[in-house]
Write a protein that holds these residues in place. Structure first.
Motif, PDB file in Angstrom:
ATOM      1  N   GLU A  86       0.835  -1.201   0.000  1.00 57.11           N
ATOM      2  CA  GLU A  86       0.000   0.000   0.000  1.00 57.11           C
ATOM      3  C   GLU A  86       0.868   1.248   0.000  1.00 57.11           C
ATOM      4  N   GLU A  87       0.632   2.120  -0.958  1.00 60.72           N
ATOM      5  CA  GLU A  87       1.377   3.379  -1.025  1.00 60.72           C
ATOM      6  C   GLU A  87       0.908   4.312   0.084  1.00 60.72           C
ATOM      7  N   THR A  88       1.884   4.925   0.769  1.00 58.03           N
ATOM      8  CA  THR A  88       1.573   5.823   1.883  1.00 58.03           C
ATOM      9  C   THR A  88       1.991   7.267   1.613  1.00 58.03           C
ATOM     10  N   GLY A  89       2.946   7.459   0.698  1.00 54.90           N
ATOM     11  CA  GLY A  89       3.466   8.790   0.430  1.00 54.90           C
ATOM     12  C   GLY A  89       4.465   9.245   1.483  1.00 54.90           C
ATOM     13  N   ARG A  90       4.762   8.407   2.458  1.00 54.89           N
ATOM     14  CA  ARG A  90       5.701   8.743   3.537  1.00 54.89           C
ATOM     15  C   ARG A  90       7.090   8.252   3.147  1.00 54.89           C
TER      16      ARG A  90
END
Length: 249
Positions: A86-90
């Motif tokens: 899952e992509e979190t952008g963190r």
């Protein structure tokens, strides 16, 4: 009669253990990198069944086989299948796509995990809370900032490559010993994965199927209730037998 008590008691304990394991899986549904566990049952003790034949004044026993009296949960088995990415952008989140584990060092101890939700400690090193500093191919990974570039496992800060995130794998996952949820140690020396597939700003979710776990919990609860009712009946029968025998003159 007493054999029935043993069998029912072991059955109740086994079903309760299954409920505990499935409940723990559900509780860690949102724990990054968590791998579900399943109960492994085995026979606890056995009876040797013999057929006796009279030969003069002696008896010869012919073994027919073994029968289990009690079945119990021997251990829990970890299922190391891939969880959803899952992509979190963190920027400090990492995920392994494929086999392998991140390695953490903490006071000389090495821990392995699939949880890539990292942070930067007070000294500027990449670390996993409660586990230790993340290991690169050249040792502990120093960043000093969360402003970096990541490509093909390589970390670049201010245009200079500082290290590559190390991923280790094991020939036998049975060598892994669980320390806590998603964190393991091993007495086996791991192999460094040469070309690991690591995604940045991404985490691996747990591989828990909540529908399956809830179904397993309900099934175990029904079995537990059935065994408890049967246990009460056994108890009533034994009490009646003792009472009736006491009336015989």
């Amino acid at each position: 009669m007493s054999r029935g008590f043993y069998a029912l008691t072991s059955g109740m304990l086994t079903q309760q253990r299954k409920i505990d394991i499935s409940s723990n899986n559900v509780a860690n549904l949102n724990t990054a990198g968590y791998k579900r566990e399943q109960a492994v049952t085995s026979n606890f003790g056995s009876l040797l069944i013999n057929k006796y034949k009279q030969d003069g004044i002696s008896k010869e026993a012919e073994p027919l086989g073994n029968v289990s009296v009690i079945r119990t949960v021997e251990e829990s088995n970890t299922i190391h299948s891939q969880g959803t990415l899952e992509e979190t952008g963190r920027s400090l989140d990492f995920a392994i796509n494929g086999a392998g584990f991140f390695a953490m060092e903490n006071n000389g101890d090495i821990f392995y995990t699939r949880n890539g939700s990292f942070n930067i400690d007070a000294e500027g090193y990449l670390y996993l809370q409660g586990a230790g500093r993340v290991q690169g191919e050249y040792g502990e990974i120093y960043l000093g900032t969360d402003n970096f570039e990541f490509q093909n496992g390589s970390i670049t800060v201010d245009g200079e490559e500082t290290d590559r995130v190390a991923v280790y794998d094991f020939q036998d996952y049975n060598s892994l010993t669980k320390v806590r949820e998603g964190l393991y140690t091993s007495g086996e020396y791991p192999e460094l994965v040469e070309y690991p597939q690591i995604s940045n700003q991404t985490i691996e979710r747990s591989n828990v199927d909540v529908t399956k776990e809830l179904t397993d919990i309900m099934s175990a609860q029904r079995s537990l209730q059935t065994a408890a009712q049967a246990f009460k009946i056994y108890d009533m029968l034994q009490d009646k037998a003792v009472t009736e025998i006491g009336k015989i003159n």
